[in-house]
Design a protein around this motif. Sequence first.
Motif, PDB file in Angstrom:
ATOM      1  N   TYR A 128       0.812  -1.213   0.000  1.00  0.00           N
ATOM      2  CA  TYR A 128       0.000   0.000   0.000  1.00  0.00           C
ATOM      3  C   TYR A 128       0.849   1.267   0.000  1.00  0.00           C
ATOM      4  O   TYR A 128       0.345   2.353  -0.280  1.00  0.00           O
ATOM      5  N   ASN A 129       2.120   1.129   0.291  1.00  0.00           N
ATOM      6  CA  ASN A 129       3.008   2.293   0.303  1.00  0.00           C
ATOM      7  C   ASN A 129       3.787   2.448  -1.000  1.00  0.00           C
ATOM      8  O   ASN A 129       4.589   3.361  -1.139  1.00  0.00           O
ATOM      9  N   GLN A 130       3.535   1.552  -1.942  1.00  0.00           N
ATOM     10  CA  GLN A 130       4.296   1.576  -3.182  1.00  0.00           C
ATOM     11  C   GLN A 130       3.636   2.517  -4.191  1.00  0.00           C
ATOM     12  O   GLN A 130       2.407   2.665  -4.239  1.00  0.00           O
ATOM     13  N   LYS A 184      -1.743   2.488  -6.973  1.00  0.00           N
ATOM     14  CA  LYS A 184      -2.950   3.034  -7.604  1.00  0.00           C
ATOM     15  C   LYS A 184      -3.205   2.393  -8.966  1.00  0.00           C
ATOM     16  O   LYS A 184      -4.364   2.188  -9.358  1.00  0.00           O
ATOM     17  N   TYR A 185      -2.127   2.053  -9.685  1.00  0.00           N
ATOM     18  CA  TYR A 185      -2.314   1.397 -10.976  1.00  0.00           C
ATOM     19  C   TYR A 185      -2.809  -0.027 -10.784  1.00  0.00           C
ATOM     20  O   TYR A 185      -3.639  -0.525 -11.547  1.00  0.00           O
ATOM     21  N   ILE A 207      -7.381  -4.025 -10.959  1.00  0.00           N
ATOM     22  CA  ILE A 207      -8.182  -5.012 -10.231  1.00  0.00           C
ATOM     23  C   ILE A 207      -9.661  -4.646 -10.309  1.00  0.00           C
ATOM     24  O   ILE A 207     -10.539  -5.491 -10.516  1.00  0.00           O
ATOM     25  N   PHE A 208      -9.953  -3.372 -10.163  1.00  0.00           N
ATOM     26  CA  PHE A 208     -11.333  -2.886 -10.221  1.00  0.00           C
ATOM     27  C   PHE A 208     -11.977  -3.217 -11.568  1.00  0.00           C
ATOM     28  O   PHE A 208     -13.179  -3.475 -11.650  1.00  0.00           O
ATOM     29  N   ASN A 218       2.914  -5.742 -12.936  1.00  0.00           N
ATOM     30  CA  ASN A 218       2.643  -5.482 -11.525  1.00  0.00           C
ATOM     31  C   ASN A 218       3.060  -6.661 -10.665  1.00  0.00           C
ATOM     32  O   ASN A 218       3.572  -6.485  -9.561  1.00  0.00           O
ATOM     33  N   LEU A 219       2.848  -7.868 -11.159  1.00  0.00           N
ATOM     34  CA  LEU A 219       3.275  -9.050 -10.418  1.00  0.00           C
ATOM     35  C   LEU A 219       4.792  -9.076 -10.280  1.00  0.00           C
ATOM     36  O   LEU A 219       5.329  -9.508  -9.255  1.00  0.00           O
TER      37      LEU A 219
END
Length: 207
Positions: free
Chosen positions: A122-124, A128-129, A134-135, A143-144
């Motif tokens: 959450y701090n990376q 947000k991307y 995911i949404f 991202n992985l």
Amino acid sequence: MITQEVLKEDLLTLEPKAFYLKHIVKSHNWYFSEYLHVPSDEIVDKMDYFKEIVSTNLGINFHSMQIVGSAKTGYSLSPKKVLQPFHNRDSRMDSSDIDIAVISEKLYLHFWTLLRNTKGIYNQYYYKYLTASIFRGYINDKNLRNIDGIREEWDDLVAPINVALQDKLRFEHPITYRIYRSWEDLGEYQLIGISKARAALEGKKNV
């Protein structure tokens, strides 16, 4: 062969869903026919072999994948480089990628669970991307690869696929993956992209 002019005309005249069905869903594949020069009577067998390699290694249904992007059509549908030809690496730009859409709710949920349980994510800066994708029902492999622990599992999963595609089918370009929760999520993503590409093309016409 589907030319740049045909794609341009279809982008400007067809509804996004019709364009998606004609150029993304249907079986014609530019990379196989025009870049690898697979004879027309061998295309189906080669495409089936591609599906076999990917599905076997990922543990998914034989039909749960789709090559998309410029490797599929020969030209980019990205709004920022609409109708730019698929290209090899040169002094001006990186090589085009072979984009593989993987449709698997099981894989999507597996990696989403890993991401959700990863401490410090959450701090990376890329959080947000990641949450935006995911949404919308997909996860990018880039991202992985940004997350320790998950990167290693993902690379172990796709490395044999990449080697097999290079050795058995002569793929010569970087391979990227995007995991979709469902075919509906893939379709929605593609329709948004097609609409944006059309808007970009219409903007260029009006300049």
